[in-house]
Design an enzyme around this catalytic site. Structure first.
Site, PDB file in Angstrom:
ATOM      1  N   ARG A  58       0.858  -1.186   0.000  1.00 30.76           N
ATOM      2  CA  ARG A  58       0.000   0.000   0.000  1.00 30.76           C
ATOM      3  C   ARG A  58       0.890   1.230   0.000  1.00 30.76           C
ATOM      4  O   ARG A  58       2.107   1.118   0.078  1.00 30.76           O
ATOM      5  CB  ARG A  58      -1.038  -0.006   1.137  1.00 30.76           C
ATOM      6  CG  ARG A  58      -0.715  -0.679   2.407  1.00 30.76           C
ATOM      7  CD  ARG A  58       0.416  -0.069   3.202  1.00 30.76           C
ATOM      8  NE  ARG A  58       0.203   1.348   3.393  1.00 30.76           N
ATOM      9  CZ  ARG A  58       1.138   2.241   3.602  1.00 30.76           C
ATOM     10  NH1 ARG A  58       2.415   1.883   3.665  1.00 30.76           N
ATOM     11  NH2 ARG A  58       0.879   3.516   3.761  1.00 30.76           N
ATOM     12  N   ALA A  60       0.779   5.164  -2.134  1.00 32.50           N
ATOM     13  CA  ALA A  60       0.558   5.493  -3.548  1.00 32.50           C
ATOM     14  C   ALA A  60       1.703   5.055  -4.474  1.00 32.50           C
ATOM     15  O   ALA A  60       1.466   4.325  -5.452  1.00 32.50           O
ATOM     16  CB  ALA A  60       0.265   6.987  -3.670  1.00 32.50           C
ATOM     17  N   ARG A 101      -7.680  -0.010  -6.620  1.00 34.18           N
ATOM     18  CA  ARG A 101      -7.818   1.100  -5.667  1.00 34.18           C
ATOM     19  C   ARG A 101      -7.944   2.395  -6.484  1.00 34.18           C
ATOM     20  O   ARG A 101      -7.108   2.658  -7.360  1.00 34.18           O
ATOM     21  CB  ARG A 101      -6.615   1.176  -4.712  1.00 34.18           C
ATOM     22  CG  ARG A 101      -6.472  -0.075  -3.846  1.00 34.18           C
ATOM     23  CD  ARG A 101      -5.551   0.165  -2.661  1.00 34.18           C
ATOM     24  NE  ARG A 101      -6.179   0.973  -1.641  1.00 34.18           N
ATOM     25  CZ  ARG A 101      -5.518   1.532  -0.617  1.00 34.18           C
ATOM     26  NH1 ARG A 101      -4.206   1.373  -0.513  1.00 34.18           N
ATOM     27  NH2 ARG A 101      -6.145   2.247   0.284  1.00 34.18           N
ATOM     28  N   ASP A 249      -1.928  10.962  -1.985  1.00 33.27           N
ATOM     29  CA  ASP A 249      -2.355   9.963  -2.968  1.00 33.27           C
ATOM     30  C   ASP A 249      -2.697  10.589  -4.309  1.00 33.27           C
ATOM     31  O   ASP A 249      -2.632   9.941  -5.356  1.00 33.27           O
ATOM     32  CB  ASP A 249      -3.557   9.174  -2.445  1.00 33.27           C
ATOM     33  CG  ASP A 249      -3.094   8.157  -1.426  1.00 33.27           C
ATOM     34  OD1 ASP A 249      -2.840   8.547  -0.274  1.00 33.27           O
ATOM     35  OD2 ASP A 249      -2.920   6.980  -1.810  1.00 33.27           O
ATOM     36  N   ASN A 259      -5.263  12.511   0.762  1.00 30.60           N
ATOM     37  CA  ASN A 259      -4.367  11.621   1.532  1.00 30.60           C
ATOM     38  C   ASN A 259      -5.238  10.872   2.540  1.00 30.60           C
ATOM     39  O   ASN A 259      -6.459  11.087   2.637  1.00 30.60           O
ATOM     40  CB  ASN A 259      -3.252  12.425   2.211  1.00 30.60           C
ATOM     41  CG  ASN A 259      -2.157  11.516   2.764  1.00 30.60           C
ATOM     42  OD1 ASN A 259      -1.650  10.647   2.052  1.00 30.60           O
ATOM     43  ND2 ASN A 259      -1.800  11.682   4.014  1.00 30.60           N
TER      44      ASN A 259
HETATM   45  O1  MRU Z   1      -4.502   3.225   2.318  1.00 27.19           O
HETATM   46  P1  MRU Z   1      -3.018   3.415   2.209  1.00 27.19           P
HETATM   47  O2  MRU Z   1      -2.250   2.824   3.334  1.00 27.19           O
HETATM   48  O3  MRU Z   1      -2.496   3.008   0.859  1.00 27.19           O
HETATM   49  O4  MRU Z   1      -2.841   4.995   2.293  1.00 27.19           O
HETATM   50  C1  MRU Z   1      -1.545   5.523   2.140  1.00 27.19           C
HETATM   51  C2  MRU Z   1      -1.484   6.994   2.305  1.00 27.19           C
HETATM   52  O5  MRU Z   1      -2.471   7.660   2.502  1.00 27.19           O
HETATM   53  C3  MRU Z   1      -0.132   7.617   2.137  1.00 27.19           C
HETATM   54  O6  MRU Z   1      -0.014   8.761   2.935  1.00 27.19           O
HETATM   55  C4  MRU Z   1       0.040   8.026   0.656  1.00 27.19           C
HETATM   56  O7  MRU Z   1      -0.274   6.969  -0.186  1.00 27.19           O
HETATM   57  C5  MRU Z   1       1.399   8.502   0.377  1.00 27.19           C
HETATM   58  S1  MRU Z   1       2.594   7.210   0.416  1.00 27.19           S
HETATM   59  C6  MRU Z   1       4.095   7.876  -0.003  1.00 27.19           C
END
Ligand code: MRU
Length: 359
Positions: A58, A60, A101, A249, A259
């Site tokens: 997980r 982004a 996603r 994201d 985010n």
């Molecule tokens: O649901 P997730 O764990 O994938 O969410 C991740 C985030 O919100 C991070 O802050 C974002 O993807 C940036 S990762 C460099």
């Protein structure tokens, strides 16, 4: 900054968040951290789609890299002997991975790059096209590591010695193909000799802060203090936070930032307490096709993530649940956006589009 004759990031990145191993992808199963460090072998497109959807991988940038390798898995397992049949199969693979996603634009961005390879390889034998896909996926991965290093350097310049940094969710080495975005800044500042410490929001519902940020920072020897999300206001009111630093994201053309759910309230609290609120993200997280954050697709996840913690039921049966996985922080709450190409300040409409042409 100490003389970088050795790769100072190697220890942080061991074991790799994900890597290509000849005919499969090996990745840390992040759903099992911090209790168990298990390396999952993913061999099929369906396996990769499941891993992304279940948040085994997980963050982004990391899901962009994973999806690119997912396309390679599809090519390897394809039975198609003719170029047209191969292309049709690959279109299905890309559509399957794209549907996993919706919020992180890096996923679509990486898949668009893979689709571009297929276009350029139209008419080529499947094996040749497959090799070109692998080369592109490796390049997406390699580039991401470099983007994190550059974000780290730009962000280090904004991080004073002794900074106490609040972060939300996990935007670290576990979320990218490199040292991370927000946490990449922390690692870089630490490496440059600054005394930095981190307050990690636990980040309900899936606890990426408690499980992942706390895990990776403490392994790297960076002081980290965990707090539940609703303690952030109290912490700031006690004067204990010098800056907030989060990942993203998707960032719209006007600088609105999607985010992890809860980021918006951190930004509101920062404004109330006159604390800088920084967003760190690679250029691949910008979506200049969207004028503002209003149309960013926000992933909705299952009610069980709210009514349960780690499989244990908390709420009464039948309760209604509100569970967006992300929120949008309006640009006017963002002090600066730290990218691999430099630091953008408001007005973001101008600074982000200048950045777009500088690449
Ligand atoms: O649901 P997730 O764990 O994938 O969410 C991740 C985030 O919100 C991070 O802050 C974002 O993807 C940036 S990762 C460099």
């Amino acid at each position: 900054m100490p003389n970088d004759t050795t790769d100072w990031t190697a220890g942080i990145l061991d074991p790799p968040t994900l890597e290509w191993r000849g005919d499969h992808v090996a990745m840390i199963d992040q759903t099992l951290l911090p209790g168990e460090l298990v390396i999952l072998e993913v061999r099929t497109v369906e396996g990769m789609a499941e891993a992304i959807g279940a948040l085994r991988i997980r963050g982004a940038p990391a899901i962009g890299v994973a999806a690119a390798y997912g396309v390679v898995l599809g090519a390897l397992r394809s039975q198609a002997a003719e170029p047209d049949a191969f292309r049709a199969k690959m279109a299905e693979v890309i559509a399957r991975l794209r549907a996993t996603r919706p919020t992180a634009v890096n996923l679509s961005w990486a898949l668009d790059r893979m689709a571009g390879v297929l276009d350029r390889q139209a008419g080529a034998p499947p094996q040749q096209a497959g090799e070109a896909l692998l080369a592109e996926a490796r390049e997406v991965h390699r580039e991401d590591a470099g983007l994190c290093r550059r974000i780290g350097k730009h962000g280090d310049e904004l991080t004073p010695d002794g900074a106490r940094v609040l972060t939300h969710c996990n935007a670290g080495r576990l979320a990218t193909g490199g040292i991370g975005t927000a946490l990449g800044v922390i690692y870089t500042a630490h490496h440059s000799g600054k005394r930095v410490s981190v307050y990690a929001d636990e980040t309900r519902p899936l606890l990426q802060g408690a499980r992942l940020t706390a895990w990776e920072l403490s392994r790297a020897g960076i002081p980290v203090t965990l707090l539940c999300d609703n303690a952030a206001g109290r912490l700031m009111s006690e004067g204990k936070v010098d800056l907030a630093l989060v990942g993203a994201d998707r960032i719209a053309a006007n600088g609105d930032v999607a985010n992890k759910i809860g980021t918006y309230q951190v930004a509101v609290l920062c404004r109330r307490h006159e604390i800088p609120f920084y967003v760190a993200a690679p250029f691949s997280t910008l979506d200049l096709s969207l004028p503002d954050g209003g149309t960013i697709p926000i992933e909705k996840r299952g009610a069980e993530e709210i009514v349960e913690i780690c499989g244990r039921r908390l709420a009464p049966p039948g309760i209604d649940v509100f569970s967006p996985a992300f929120d949008v922080t309006p640009a006017n709450l963002v002090t600066a956006i730290i990218t691999d190409r430099g630091v953008c300040r408001p007005p973001y409409g101008e600074s982000l589009s200048r950045l777009a042409v500088s690449g």
